[in-house]
Scaffold this motif. Structure first.
Motif, PDB file in Angstrom:
ATOM      1  N   ARG A  69      78.124   3.418 -15.414  1.00 11.36           N
ATOM      2  CA  ARG A  69      79.099   2.783 -16.311  1.00 11.36           C
ATOM      3  C   ARG A  69      78.383   1.524 -16.870  1.00 11.36           C
ATOM      4  O   ARG A  69      77.558   1.115 -16.212  1.00 11.36           O
ATOM      5  CB  ARG A  69      80.479   2.721 -15.645  1.00 11.36           C
ATOM      6  CG  ARG A  69      81.632   3.241 -16.327  1.00 11.36           C
ATOM      7  CD  ARG A  69      82.608   3.121 -15.557  1.00 11.36           C
ATOM      8  NE  ARG A  69      82.631   3.850 -14.363  1.00 11.36           N
ATOM      9  CZ  ARG A  69      83.507   3.280 -13.256  1.00 11.36           C
ATOM     10  NH1 ARG A  69      84.501   2.517 -13.449  1.00 11.36           N
ATOM     11  NH2 ARG A  69      83.615   3.843 -12.099  1.00 11.36           N
ATOM     12  N   SER A 115      71.413   9.794  -8.292  1.00 10.88           N
ATOM     13  CA  SER A 115      73.023  10.019  -8.869  1.00 10.88           C
ATOM     14  C   SER A 115      73.062  11.028  -9.822  1.00 10.88           C
ATOM     15  O   SER A 115      74.008  11.397 -10.162  1.00 10.88           O
ATOM     16  CB  SER A 115      73.019   8.429  -9.844  1.00 10.88           C
ATOM     17  OG  SER A 115      72.930   7.358  -8.817  1.00 10.88           O
ATOM     18  N   SER A 171      75.546  13.786  -9.737  1.00 13.61           N
ATOM     19  CA  SER A 171      76.882  14.119 -10.767  1.00 13.61           C
ATOM     20  C   SER A 171      76.538  15.338 -11.485  1.00 13.61           C
ATOM     21  O   SER A 171      77.713  15.729 -12.123  1.00 13.61           O
ATOM     22  CB  SER A 171      76.496  12.928 -11.766  1.00 13.61           C
ATOM     23  OG  SER A 171      75.550  13.173 -12.507  1.00 13.61           O
ATOM     24  N   THR A 196      78.148   1.709  -6.426  1.00 12.58           N
ATOM     25  CA  THR A 196      79.337   2.458  -6.936  1.00 12.58           C
ATOM     26  C   THR A 196      79.221   2.959  -8.300  1.00 12.58           C
ATOM     27  O   THR A 196      79.480   4.291  -8.337  1.00 12.58           O
ATOM     28  CB  THR A 196      80.443   1.841  -6.600  1.00 12.58           C
ATOM     29  OG1 THR A 196      80.176   0.346  -7.237  1.00 12.58           O
ATOM     30  CG2 THR A 196      80.654   1.572  -5.092  1.00 12.58           C
ATOM     31  N   ASN A 197      78.907   2.530  -9.310  1.00  9.54           N
ATOM     32  CA  ASN A 197      78.848   3.085 -10.476  1.00  9.54           C
ATOM     33  C   ASN A 197      77.513   2.615 -11.178  1.00  9.54           C
ATOM     34  O   ASN A 197      77.275   1.918 -12.083  1.00  9.54           O
ATOM     35  CB  ASN A 197      79.880   2.613 -11.271  1.00  9.54           C
ATOM     36  CG  ASN A 197      80.294   1.303 -11.145  1.00  9.54           C
ATOM     37  OD1 ASN A 197      79.792   0.366 -10.610  1.00  9.54           O
ATOM     38  ND2 ASN A 197      81.281   0.778 -12.195  1.00  9.54           N
ATOM     39  N   GLU A 238      78.555  -3.031  -7.256  1.00 13.49           N
ATOM     40  CA  GLU A 238      78.788  -1.982  -8.289  1.00 13.49           C
ATOM     41  C   GLU A 238      77.178  -1.285  -8.735  1.00 13.49           C
ATOM     42  O   GLU A 238      77.462   0.001  -9.007  1.00 13.49           O
ATOM     43  CB  GLU A 238      78.809  -3.090  -9.566  1.00 13.49           C
ATOM     44  CG  GLU A 238      80.206  -3.345 -10.148  1.00 13.49           C
ATOM     45  CD  GLU A 238      80.202  -3.980 -11.526  1.00 13.49           C
ATOM     46  OE1 GLU A 238      79.666  -5.186 -11.198  1.00 13.49           O
ATOM     47  OE2 GLU A 238      79.965  -3.467 -12.642  1.00 13.49           O
TER      48      GLU A 238
END
Lengths: 296, 292
Positions: free
Chosen positions: B64, A136, A140, B60-61, B57
């Motif tokens: 956050r 991730s 990013s 996907t994130n 979730e």
């Protein structure tokens, strides 16, 4: 004054009996029996057939078994760098007498507290190719090409697992070295500062040389402890992919439980025990020759 | 002790301050240490945050803050996932193991250190084997013996080997602790007519206090975390300890990540809390435990 009382007394034996008996029943007798099993062909249920040294001959021709020693070697060398040397660097940093360094010391030790199985799962998720932290982060910051299936890649898996060991134990060795550095009398630093020494000089010319014996012990713990590694490898990769992270302990468990070869597994365990005992004796001898401070 | 270090620190600081580039060096020090601490803490924080996310979730994130902080996932893992059962078993096995290690090891250490007897050197040498050998060097035959004695699938089946594995280090540590206690003390109480038993209970045990605390810390962590033997000897789901329970849990909920994360968070948080509360004792216990 020092006349020893040599009357025979039963009481010392009563005091050591519980620990000696328990230790013998659970460890010594099994070690001896494992040695006996290693000369038989046996699946644990059926007939035990005596086969002499066949299991040992087979072990020395077993590519995966020999490979597992190579992996342990890589693991030990890397843990010495990642744990002992990084631990030394951390200990140097937190003993620079800056405000709040105690807080960092607590932070770096925290992973040691986590059960190894939790660490294994946590990092399995961190390395996960779909939602893991590493991929991730790489995605990013635009380094998509660097992402990979970390634990599924035979070239990277062993380094990925070893890295986790570093994450856990660098803080542990840091703490040991920290305790050693605390014992160095303050006036040594004071006179060094007066002579114009930098923090850098103090670290390399005072702190490290004065805790040399602890560094040696830490390296020895890494060498002998490397053979005790199991949980991390078992949970994160279980030897895979394509045996690229197979270590001696995971392989023995596999041989015994997946293949039901008690005799062969025992022979592998005996060889491992001999290797460890030899390493233990050799490192202890080297240490004794050095300065004779090591206990055991 | 604390005041001494502080005043020493003050003196050191004033020395450092004299050098020119102190601000730059100070800022870079803190920047580096904070980044390093994030590297240590972020995986653990991410784990706890993920335990509040929905499965969707998690994919996907990952960065956050979770949409809602809902403890339902934790409750599910605790109840449906049997984490409560595994935790209870771990508490039972660990506490019994530690009690017996403390008792037997202190008795043994007393005899090895203060009661000269024939064969003590040899017996002590035997314990050295226990310091080096991994479980894999004896579990094959041990498993066979425990099978014959029908010890598998019982608490005793784990407690006995955990005591056996923990004893050598505990005996060596407590012995070195007792070796530093002067012989005169023992001889004086002998003259007062103490038997070995009274000597042990009235004098040795109270003296061993700090040593026993150290042994208790490292043996409880070892027993709490042990995986291999627990995996081999316990098949009954109602008797599994946390490490094996977690393995069973993960194979049962293989794709239910929120439950997996919750189970991990449930195990991690009490350990970290215990560490924060007792960190001084734990750190010295663990470092002494493996260096002696």
């Amino acid at each position: 004054m020092n006349r020893k009382n040599h009357r025979f007394s039963i009481s010392p034996y009563l005091f050591v009996a519980p620990s000696v008996l328990l230790f013998s029943l659970t460890i010594l007798v099994p070690i001896v029996m494992t040695f006996v099993f290693s000369f038989y062909d046996w699946n644990g249920f059926g007939q035990m057939t005596f086969t002499g040294f066949d299991n040992y001959v087979r072990a020395f021709q077993d590519r995966v078994y020999l490979l597992s020693y190579w992996h342990i070697f890589i693991y030990i060398v890397l843990t010495i760098i990642l744990e002992v040397f990084c631990g030394l660097a951390l200990a140097g940093l937190i003993t620079m007498k800056r405000r709040g360094s105690g807080l960092f010391r607590v932070a770096f030790f925290t992973p040691v507290m986590l059960p190894m199985i939790v660490v294994s799962y946590l990092w399995k998720f961190v390395y996960n190719s779909d939602f893991g932290l590493i991929n991730s982060v790489l995605n990013s910051i635009g380094l998509e090409s660097w992402t990979r299936v970390w634990l599924g890649d035979p070239k990277f898996a062993i380094y990925a697992v070893t890295f986790v060991s570093g994450w856990v134990f660098a803080g542990y060795y840091m703490t040991i070295f920290y305790a050693g550095i605390q014992r160095i009398p303050n006036d040594i630093y004071e006179s060094a500062y007066l002579d114009g020494a930098s923090n850098w000089d103090i670290f390399f010319k005072i702190k490290i040389p004065m805790i040399r014996d602890l560094v040696d012990v830490a390296i020895m713990l890494c060498v002998l402890g490397g053979f005790q590694a199991f949980d991390l490898f078992y949970v994160m990769t279980n030897g895979g992919p394509y045996n690229s992270t197979e270590i001696v302990t995971t392989y023995i468990v596999k041989v015994v439980f997946n293949n039901m070869s008690i005799g062969y597994g025992s022979a592998l365990a005996v060889i491992m025990s001999i290797v460890i005992a030899t390493l233990g004796i050799v490192t202890n001898k080297l240490k004794k020759k050095d300065n004779g401070t090591l206990e055991y | 002790m604390a005041t001494a270090t502080w005043s020493a620190k003050g003196r050191e600081n004033s020395k450092i301050d004299r050098s020119g580039s102190r601000w730059l060096s100070r800022i870079s020090y803190y920047a580096f240490m904070i980044v390093l601490s994030c590297f240590y803490f972020y995986p653990m924080i991410w784990l706890v945050l993920s335990s509040f996310r929905e499965n969707r979730e998690i994919f996907t994130n990952p960065f956050r803050f979770p949409e809602q902080v809902n403890f339902q996932n934790w409750a599910d893992a605790w109840q449906i996932g049997h984490i409560s059962t595994y935790a209870t078993n771990s508490v039972i096995v660990t506490s019994l193991t530690v009690i017996f290690i403390l008792l037997f090891a202190s008795m043994g250490a007393f005899a090895f250190s203060k009661l000269p007897f024939k064969g003590s050197k040899g017996l002590l040498m035997l314990f050295v084997i226990g310091l080096f050998m991994p479980l894999q060097s004896f579990f094959i035959a041990q498993s066979y013996i425990f099978d014959k004695l029908s010890l598998k699938d019982s608490y005793m089946g784990l407690i006995l080997p955990y005591i056996g594995v923990g004893l050598p280090l505990a005996v060596f540590l407590l012995k070195s602790f007792l070796d530093s206690i002067p012989k005169d003390l023992i001889e004086a109480s002998r003259i007062d007519g103490c038997s070995d038993r009274i000597l042990f209970i009235r004098i040795i045990l109270p003296l061993l206090g700090p040593g026993l605390a150290t042994v208790a810390i490292f043996s409880s962590l070892n027993a709490w975390n042990e995986l291999l033997l627990a995996m081999l000897y316990i098949q009954d789901d109602g008797l599994k300890t946390l490490p094996v329970g977690l393995l069973a849990f993960s194979s049962r909920y293989v794709t239910n990540y929120k439950l997996l994360f919750s189970a991990l968070a449930l195990i991690t948080i009490p350990m970290i809390l215990a560490y924060v509360v007792f960190h001084k004792r734990i750190v010295s216990g663990l470092t002494e435990g493996s260096l002696k």
